[in-house]
Structure formats: structure tokens, C-alpha cells
Scaffold this active site. Structure first.
Site, mmCIF file in Angstrom:
data_model
loop_
_atom_site.group_PDB
_atom_site.id
_atom_site.type_symbol
_atom_site.label_atom_id
_atom_site.label_comp_id
_atom_site.label_asym_id
_atom_site.label_seq_id
_atom_site.Cartn_x
_atom_site.Cartn_y
_atom_site.Cartn_z
ATOM 1 N N TYR A 146 0.823 -1.206 0.000
ATOM 2 C CA TYR A 146 0.000 0.000 0.000
ATOM 3 C C TYR A 146 0.862 1.263 0.000
ATOM 4 O O TYR A 146 0.416 2.319 -0.422
ATOM 5 C CB TYR A 146 -0.949 0.021 1.208
ATOM 6 C CG TYR A 146 -2.045 -1.039 1.159
ATOM 7 C CD1 TYR A 146 -2.029 -2.055 0.214
ATOM 8 C CD2 TYR A 146 -3.099 -1.020 2.061
ATOM 9 C CE1 TYR A 146 -3.015 -3.028 0.169
ATOM 10 C CE2 TYR A 146 -4.093 -1.984 2.021
ATOM 11 C CZ TYR A 146 -4.048 -2.980 1.082
ATOM 12 O OH TYR A 146 -5.036 -3.930 1.031
ATOM 13 N N LYS A 196 3.261 -15.496 4.255
ATOM 14 C CA LYS A 196 3.195 -16.206 2.964
ATOM 15 C C LYS A 196 4.628 -16.481 2.528
ATOM 16 O O LYS A 196 5.067 -16.117 1.432
ATOM 17 C CB LYS A 196 2.441 -15.315 1.955
ATOM 18 C CG LYS A 196 2.135 -15.953 0.631
ATOM 19 C CD LYS A 196 0.997 -16.950 0.672
ATOM 20 C CE LYS A 196 0.827 -17.627 -0.671
ATOM 21 N NZ LYS A 196 -0.065 -18.803 -0.606
ATOM 22 N N ASP A 228 -3.359 -17.917 3.443
ATOM 23 C CA ASP A 228 -4.502 -18.575 2.781
ATOM 24 C C ASP A 228 -5.140 -19.597 3.724
ATOM 25 O O ASP A 228 -6.369 -19.684 3.843
ATOM 26 C CB ASP A 228 -4.105 -19.195 1.431
ATOM 27 C CG ASP A 228 -2.698 -19.779 1.405
ATOM 28 O OD1 ASP A 228 -1.972 -19.633 2.412
ATOM 29 O OD2 ASP A 228 -2.313 -20.389 0.396
ATOM 30 N N ASP A 252 -5.700 -6.145 6.015
ATOM 31 C CA ASP A 252 -6.858 -5.453 5.445
ATOM 32 C C ASP A 252 -7.931 -6.476 5.084
ATOM 33 O O ASP A 252 -9.120 -6.322 5.393
ATOM 34 C CB ASP A 252 -6.384 -4.683 4.193
ATOM 35 C CG ASP A 252 -7.431 -3.726 3.646
ATOM 36 O OD1 ASP A 252 -8.458 -3.519 4.316
ATOM 37 O OD2 ASP A 252 -7.224 -3.183 2.546
ATOM 38 N N ASP A 256 -11.604 -7.887 7.429
ATOM 39 C CA ASP A 256 -12.985 -7.836 6.924
ATOM 40 C C ASP A 256 -13.632 -9.212 7.043
ATOM 41 O O ASP A 256 -14.833 -9.331 7.299
ATOM 42 C CB ASP A 256 -13.018 -7.381 5.454
ATOM 43 C CG ASP A 256 -13.287 -5.875 5.336
ATOM 44 O OD1 ASP A 256 -12.807 -5.120 6.206
ATOM 45 O OD2 ASP A 256 -13.967 -5.452 4.378
#
Ligand code: NAD
Length: 366
Positions: A146, A196, A228, A252, A256
């Protein structure tokens, strides 16, 4: 009595509606002589761009600089409306990321909490909720994709391309891991490190630094989990998690999902903590689909105000009483429509009504 100066950035969409309810609750705390709050309201987001030519105007920067803490509503418009704003001045790129960078708010605490008594709000089965979900998801907030350099261009063959850089240095990684290890130590002594490393070298460095820091926290058990797999585990067995830590984009997205498993993004407050300043915002966006209808769930915004009392002003008891007041409104059988959809509430109430009921319960408790 101590006066706390707070910059209030109401934002766009449902922002102003839910901010009103958070301020209502702060006024109750003030009326009981627990503290004085000097509120400085300032424009921020898409509306600030239309009114002042910039989503994070200079006057707002000055107000934030002068404040002891910042409380911020969500910003942004619908996808179509956002395209009326130049790409670099759209609310996230033009306001939210610069706010985070300005105060180096590197640790984003996003509680994913659903007590057993409110299990009916969750789309998960009661046996999965068990005694309740209580996760502190910690998202790194000022690094990674980001914040890296971005280029849009056309190559020699005339094909459009995009390049975005994922960069972390060890200072950035250490500062957020230190917070996560300390929180794991204070809570149950287990830290889930979400990464990851099978694909990304940024995760290899992240994990290496965590291994170096771990001996200083012998009472913390570290569990490594691929991002994942973590997405699946959050649905199938969320109670295995207590403190989770991860880089910016993973956080992020997974947070959610956290809102999803407890029933609504409207239940997701957050604290964005730096060493010198912090700001507090719901984890969700401006919900243009329900804006202006007095139906948004203000829990996330009121909860963000409670986190401000705790983390910026040390008012732990008052923060706890605000959480209890909100849970009390649910326990009385009321909820906003986002939660009622799941069949959890006896009666659906408005944004304002929810805030009034929380304020009334808090008045009794303080
Ligand atoms: P969103 O989080 O605004 O909404 C997703 C869904 O959750 C919608 O159905 C919405 O109605 C619902 N929802 C969210 N908060 C709610 C609440 N408090 N009560 C009840 N329902 C709630 O995500 P989106 O629609 O993808 O994004 C809308 C805008 O918000 C976009 O412009 C996006 O860029 C922006 N955004 C801003 C922030 C921020 O300010 N930090 C964060 C995320 C998204």
C-alpha cells in the site's frame, strides 16, 4: 481536570451519522466529570476534496498535529462517484494513507469479538462460536504494497503495465512485532504469525525477524500460519486464535473476514497506534449503500472511541463501561438492521436509537 484535545474527522457516507453517536457517548463520559474533551471538527475525505480541493486539507493537518488523539469516520464514495476525483486525490491515496504516514501509526489493532450471548449474530454455527470469539488482529499499517512505489506505464510493445512495490525494512517489521508480542504476553501467551513465506520474500524476512525476537518473550508460543490457510481457519475454528499479527494487505483482507464471521463490519472498531500519536477508526468503509438512512451500526465508531479512551487517555474503566453498555443494548434484544438480517434481534433500531440506548446505559453505569 485533564483536557484531551481530539481532532474529529467525520468522513463520508455513514461517517457523520455514526460519528454523532460516538460523540454522544463521549459527552456522557464528560458529563460524569471523568475528563474534558476539546473537540476540533475538521474536513477529511471525498467531501473535503469537493469543498476544499484536497481530501486532507492543510487546516485538517494542523488540527491533527495539535490534537492529543484523532477520531476518524470512514471515507470514500461509491466506485462510480470516486472516479470523479483524480486518482491520487481519491480518499485512501489522498487522505487515509497520508494520515497513517504522517503519524507513523504502524500498529492497527482490530478486535474481532463476539461474546457467546451474541452468537446468533454470526453466520457460523453456535458450536463453532462456543464460549465466544475474542481475537485481537494486529495489522501492520504503514508498509508493504500500500505504501510502495507505484508505476503505471506502457511498454515498448505498447502494452499497458503496472508495477507496485512491496517493501519492508527491519525497523518497520520489528516495531509492529514488538507490539504483537507484548499483547500476546498480556493476553493468553499465544501469537499467530500470519505470512506467505512459501512465495513472498517479504514474509521470509518478517519470519526471520520474529524468530530473532522470540527469545525475549519466552512465555509466548508462536504459531506460524500461511495467510490462505488462516482465511479457512478463521471460518472453521476461529477460537484457536487470540492475537494474530500480519502485514498490511493481509490484515486489510482478513480483518474484513473477521467482520463477516461475527456478523457485520459494523461490529469492527480499530485503533491505529504510533509511538507519538494514534488515531481511531472503524475497520470498514463509508457504506454508501446505506448512507443517510439512519440505519448504520454505530458500534464500530463508538467502539473506536472506547479504544481511544483506553489507549490514548488511559481511561480503561470508562472504555470497559462503554463496551458493556453496547453489549447491554444487544442483550436487551435490540440491534441495527445489519445484524437483524441474521435473525438475531427482537427489535430493529436506528443508528440514533442505538446511540441513545448506549448513552442511557452508560449514564447508569458511570
Ligand atoms: P464498506 O465497508 O463501506 O461496506 C461493505 C458492506 O458492509 C456494505 O454492505 C455496507 O453497507 C456494510 N457496512 C459497513 N459498515 C457498516 C455499518 N457500520 N453498519 C452497517 N453496515 C455496514 O465497503 P465498500 O462498500 O467496499 O466501500 C465503500 C467506500 O469506503 C469505498 O469508497 C472504499 O474505498 C471506502 N473505504 C474506506 C475505508 C477507510 O476510511 N479507512 C476503509 C474501507 C473502505
Amino acid at each position: 481536570m485533564k483536557v484531551h484535545r481530539i481532532a474529529v474527522l467525520a468522513g463520508d457516507g455513514i461517517g457523520p451519522e455514526i460519528m454523532q453517536e460516538a460523540l454522544k457517548v463521549l459527552r456522557v463520559v464528560e458529563a460524569h466529570d471523568r475528563a474534558r474533551f476539546e473537540l476540533i471538527e475538521a474536513p477529511f475525505g471525498a467531501q473535503a476534496y469537493f469543498d476544499h480541493g484536497h481530501p486532507f486539507p492543510e487546516t485538517t493537518r494542523a488540527a491533527c498535529d495539535a490534537a492529543d488523539a484523532i477520531i476518524k469516520g470512514p471515507v470514500g464514495l461509491s466506485y462510480e462517484a470516486t472516479r470523479q476525483i483524480p486518482v491520487d486525490l481519491q480518499p485512501e491515496r489522498g487522505a487515509v494513507l497520508p494520515l497513517r504516514a504522517r503519524y507513523n501509526t504502524y500498529a492497527n489493532f482490530r478486535p474481532v469479538v463476539l461474546p457467546r450471548a451474541l452468537a446468533q449474530f454470526s453466520p457460523l454455527r453456535p458450536e463453532i462460536i462456543g464460549e465466544g470469539i475474542d481475537i485481537l488482529l494486529i495489522r501492520e499499517l504503514v508498509g508493504g504494497l500500500y505504501f510502495g512505489a507505484k508505476t503505471l506505464g506502457t511498454d515498448a510493445q505498447g502494452h499497458r503495465y503496472v508495477e507496485e512495490t512491496l517493501r519492508y525494512d527491519e525497523v518497520q517489521i520489528k516495531q509492529v512485532l514488538k507490539k504483537a508480542l507484548a499483547m500476546a504476553q498480556r493476553r493468553k501467551g499465544v501469537l499467530h504469525n500470519i505470512h506467505k513465506s512459501n512465495v513472498l520474500k517479504s514474509s521470509v524476512l518478517w519470519n526471520e525477524i520474529l524468530e530473532e525476537m522470540a527469545p525475549d518473550y519466552p512465555e509466548v508460543e508462536i504459531v506460524h500460519m500461511l495467510v490462505d490457510a488462516a482465511a479457512t481457519h478463521l471460518c472453521l475454528n476461529p477460537r484457536q486464535f487470540d492475537v494474530m499479527v500480519m502485514e498490511n494487505m493481509f490484515g486489510d483482507i482478513l480483518s474484513d473476514q473477521g467482520g463477516g464471521i461475527i456478523g457485520s463490519l459494523g461490529l469492527m472498531p480499530s485503533a491505529c497506534l504510533g509511538d507519538d500519536k494514534a488515531y481511531y477508526e472503524p475497520a470498514h468503509g463509508s457504506a454508501p449503500d446505506i448512507a443517510g438512512r439512519n440505519i448504520a451500526n454505530p458500534y464500530s465508531m463508538i467502539g473506536s472511541a472506547a479504544m481511544m479512551l483506553e489507549y490514548s487517555f488511559g481511561m480503561v474503566a470508562e472504555a470497559r463501561q462503554i463496551w458493556a453498555a453496547m453489549q447491554g443494548v444487544f442483550a436487551d434484544g435490540f440491534s441495527t438492521p445489519d445484524l437483524a438480517q441474521l435473525g438475531g434481534a427482537a427489535e430493529t433500531i436506528s443508528t440514533q436509537d442505538f446511540g441513545d440506548r448506549v448513552a442511557a446505559k452508560l449514564r447508569e453505569a458511570l
